[in-house]
Design a protein around this motif. Structure first.
Motif, short mmCIF file in Angstrom:
data_model
loop_
_atom_site.label_atom_id
_atom_site.label_comp_id
_atom_site.label_asym_id
_atom_site.label_seq_id
_atom_site.Cartn_x
_atom_site.Cartn_y
_atom_site.Cartn_z
N ARG A 23 18.13 67.87 21.20
CA ARG A 23 19.49 68.20 21.61
C ARG A 23 20.12 69.20 20.64
NH1 ARG A 23 24.00 63.68 21.89
NH2 ARG A 23 24.06 64.14 19.68
N ASP A 37 24.07 69.07 14.26
CA ASP A 37 24.53 68.62 15.57
C ASP A 37 25.78 67.74 15.40
OD1 ASP A 37 23.95 68.89 18.31
OD2 ASP A 37 23.15 66.87 18.42
N ARG A 64 7.20 62.94 9.84
CA ARG A 64 8.46 63.65 9.58
C ARG A 64 8.17 65.03 9.00
NH1 ARG A 64 11.74 64.05 5.08
NH2 ARG A 64 13.88 64.64 5.62
N ARG A 65 7.32 65.09 7.98
CA ARG A 65 7.02 66.39 7.35
C ARG A 65 6.25 67.29 8.31
NH1 ARG A 65 7.04 63.03 2.78
NH2 ARG A 65 8.51 63.77 1.22
N ALA A 117 19.00 55.16 14.89
CA ALA A 117 18.32 54.68 16.09
C ALA A 117 17.89 53.22 15.93
CB ALA A 117 17.10 55.55 16.38
N TYR A 118 18.02 52.68 14.71
CA TYR A 118 17.65 51.28 14.52
C TYR A 118 18.67 50.38 15.20
CZ TYR A 118 14.43 52.79 10.85
OH TYR A 118 13.42 53.37 10.16
N GLY A 156 9.57 49.07 17.24
CA GLY A 156 10.85 49.50 16.68
C GLY A 156 10.74 50.89 16.06
N GLU A 157 9.64 51.11 15.33
CA GLU A 157 9.41 52.41 14.70
C GLU A 157 9.28 53.50 15.75
OE1 GLU A 157 9.36 53.86 11.71
OE2 GLU A 157 10.27 51.97 11.10
N GLN A 203 6.58 67.43 11.53
CA GLN A 203 7.54 67.99 12.48
C GLN A 203 8.37 69.10 11.85
OE1 GLN A 203 9.66 65.23 15.10
NE2 GLN A 203 11.54 66.29 14.57
N LEU A 211 14.70 63.03 20.24
CA LEU A 211 15.69 63.46 21.23
C LEU A 211 16.89 64.10 20.53
CD1 LEU A 211 15.65 60.51 23.78
CD2 LEU A 211 14.88 62.84 24.16
N GLY A 212 17.27 63.54 19.39
CA GLY A 212 18.37 64.11 18.62
C GLY A 212 18.05 65.53 18.16
N VAL A 213 16.81 65.73 17.72
CA VAL A 213 16.39 67.06 17.26
C VAL A 213 16.38 68.04 18.43
CG1 VAL A 213 14.44 68.37 16.34
CG2 VAL A 213 15.10 66.21 15.27
N ARG A 256 10.46 53.51 18.80
CA ARG A 256 11.75 53.77 19.43
C ARG A 256 12.61 54.65 18.52
NH1 ARG A 256 16.05 49.22 20.41
NH2 ARG A 256 15.91 49.46 18.18
N HIS A 257 12.54 54.36 17.24
CA HIS A 257 13.29 55.14 16.26
C HIS A 257 12.85 56.60 16.30
CE1 HIS A 257 14.18 56.50 12.07
NE2 HIS A 257 15.33 55.98 12.41
N TYR A 299 16.90 47.20 7.67
CA TYR A 299 16.33 48.26 6.83
C TYR A 299 17.21 48.53 5.62
CZ TYR A 299 13.62 48.86 11.07
OH TYR A 299 12.81 48.63 12.14
N LYS A 324 21.80 57.11 17.87
CA LYS A 324 21.09 58.38 17.66
C LYS A 324 20.26 58.67 18.88
CE LYS A 324 19.51 59.87 13.52
NZ LYS A 324 18.62 59.96 12.37
N PRO A 325 20.40 59.81 19.54
CA PRO A 325 21.40 60.82 19.22
C PRO A 325 22.80 60.34 19.60
CG PRO A 325 19.92 61.56 21.00
CD PRO A 325 19.51 60.19 20.64
N LYS A 351 14.04 58.39 19.55
CA LYS A 351 15.46 58.73 19.52
C LYS A 351 15.73 59.87 18.55
CE LYS A 351 17.61 54.58 21.18
NZ LYS A 351 18.74 53.66 20.93
N ASN A 352 15.04 59.85 17.44
CA ASN A 352 15.19 60.91 16.47
C ASN A 352 14.76 62.25 17.08
OD1 ASN A 352 16.00 60.74 13.56
ND2 ASN A 352 14.31 62.20 13.48
N LEU A 385 18.75 69.55 11.33
CA LEU A 385 19.15 69.81 12.72
C LEU A 385 20.10 68.74 13.24
CD1 LEU A 385 15.78 71.12 14.13
CD2 LEU A 385 17.96 72.33 14.20
N ILE A 386 19.80 67.49 12.92
CA ILE A 386 20.66 66.40 13.38
C ILE A 386 22.00 66.43 12.65
CG2 ILE A 386 20.89 63.88 13.42
CD1 ILE A 386 17.89 63.84 14.19
#
Lengths: 118, 334
Positions: free
Chosen positions: B157, A17, B232-233, A81-82, B143-144, B235, B153-155, B146-147, A88, A101-102, B150-151, A13-14
């Protein structure tokens, strides 16, 4: 120069986009690739002008793709988003622009324009 | 009693009673002007595993074979403290011979005796090693988080952008968007919930629940016990299940009364997960002439995002979907 961009992003999906936004900006998208393996194969087959990389690809990191891009002198940005992608993905990602991200379309446009000017 | 209280008590002209010193819960030293130790709290002896005889009357830098001969502490006692009445929470990291590497917060106050010209110093040391370690772990977790936000929100959108507006009213677009959005909500509940965290069976039940209609329309066959799936899986599978269900409600067995869905999962060997979806008692099925976005989303999510395979068999009696995804054994990152 041909405006071609390789997208490496593990979430369909991303990736779509990003693809839609980039195509609206006049870029021709190569990929997207979800894995390091596929990204490396695409790089060999169809070298892009620039690349846009997610840092964490499911269970693996994008680092080997960044290494090959650097070796081939293909400029790239990250889309993650990092806040500190280098924590990483390794030091290779330290000074690389991040569209976030996004990613917003204007930021994408500005970063890719910057990459192609160098 | 903290060091400030003690300071007030002592300044008011009281003697340095061992009892008072011992009420300090953190390790504490009372030093004279030459930095010789006049007194120490009980917790000082227990924290640093030293005896009274090794401590009282000695210079602070000589303690325990010089383990307190720390450059930062010298700076504090000889440079900073004489120019100020108090130093609070001065952080020092040091390897202590008997207790290992520690992060300490040092606080010190000078104390002038009303009866003579002499000076004393009160020095407390709080071991914050564990707290610092916990803070680092918390930062990583934050941090995780927040990641993930954001991910997500990306999905969201992307779903908003890609849910089709073609030949649809605004109302229909909203319905389609919210259906996918609810699948993400269900995934969040199952990925981070207090109960059933990462549980595939609970996820299937949760995503299909809005489509159950009369109680018997959806059957989730009990599967084998599984390791909890990662967020992740969870979702991605949630979105796939939602698309299957919404397709069934529009065109398949869930579009008629008496129609059914039988969903289930199985382990194929150690590193592969199989999901099955079978529609029965629905209208007679013919393969669709064109692939809709929902079907493309199912196929791409499984093959692209999950690295698996999907087979959609449009049998006349009802759609049969067979999904298989790799679940690699977790790699231990250093």
């Amino acid at each position: 120069m041909q405006k071609t961009v390789l997208i490496v992003e593990d979430d369909y999906l991303i990736a779509m986009d990003l693809k839609l936004m980039l195509e609206e900006l006049g870029w021709q998208v190569i990929g997207p690739a979800a894995t390091v393996h596929n990204a490396l194969a695409l790089l060999e087959k169809e070298p892009p002008a620039v690349a846009l990389l997610d840092v964490s690809l499911g269970d693996e990191l994008v680092t080997p793709v960044a290494e090959l891009l650097k070796q081939r002198a293909i400029p790239f940005a990250v889309a993650t988003a990092y806040a500190k992608p280098e924590q990483y993905g390794g030091p290779l990602l330290a000074a690389v622009p991040n569209v976030g991200k996004p990613a917003g379309q204007r930021r994408l446009q500005a970063v890719l324009a910057e990459l192609t000017q160098e | 009693m903290n060091v400030d209280d003690l300071y007030r008590v002592l300044r008011a002209g009281h003697i340095q009673a061992q009892g008072i010193v011992d009420t300090i819960t953190d390790p504490m030293l009372v030093l004279d002007e030459s930095l010789r130790i006049q007194n120490a709290s009980r917790s000082f002896f227990t924290t640093f595993k030293v005896d009274r005889d090794e401590v009282i009357g000695r210079l602070v830098y000589e303690l325990g074979d010089g383990q307190w001969d720390i450059p930062d502490l010298r700076l504090l006692l000889q440079q900073v403290l004489p120019r100020s009445t108090a130093v609070i929470d001065f952080q020092v990291e040091h390897d202590f011979p008997r207790i290992g590497r520690r992060t300490m917060l040092l606080s010190a106050r000078t104390l002038s005796h009303p009866d003579n010209v002499g000076l004393s110093m009160l020095l407390t040391m709080v071991d914050v090693t564990e707290q610092v370690r916990r803070n680092v772990a918390k930062d990583i977790l934050f941090g995780e988080l927040r990641h993930r936000i954001k991910n997500l929100l990306g999905v969201v959108r992307s779903i908003a952008r890609q849910t089709s507006t073609k030949d649809r009213s605004a109302e229909e677009y909203r319905q389609a968007f919210l259906g996918r959005f609810e699948a993400l909500v269900a995934a969040q509940d199952l990925a981070f919930g207090e109960q059933h965290s990462g549980n595939l069976q609970a996820l299937i039940e949760r995503v299909l629940e809005p489509y159950a209609g009369d109680q018997h329309a959806i059957v989730v066959e009990p599967g084998p016990p599984l390791e909890p799936l990662d967020p992740r899986r969870i979702q991605l599978l949630s979105l796939v299940l939602h698309e299957l269900a919404t397709n069934a409600a529009k065109y398949g067995s869930l579009s008629v009364s008496g129609g059914k869905v039988i969903a289930g999962y199985a382990k194929h060997g150690d590193e592969e997960l199989g999901l099955t979806w079978r529609e029965i008692n629905g209208p007679r099925v013919t393969p669709p002439a064109a692939t809709g976005y929902g079907t493309r989303l199912i196929q791409s999510t499984v093959t692209y995002s999950l690295g698996g395979t999907v087979e959609l068999n449009y049998a006349a009696t009802g759609l049969e979907a067979t999904i298989s995804i790799p679940i690699p054994k977790p790699v231990i990152h250093s």
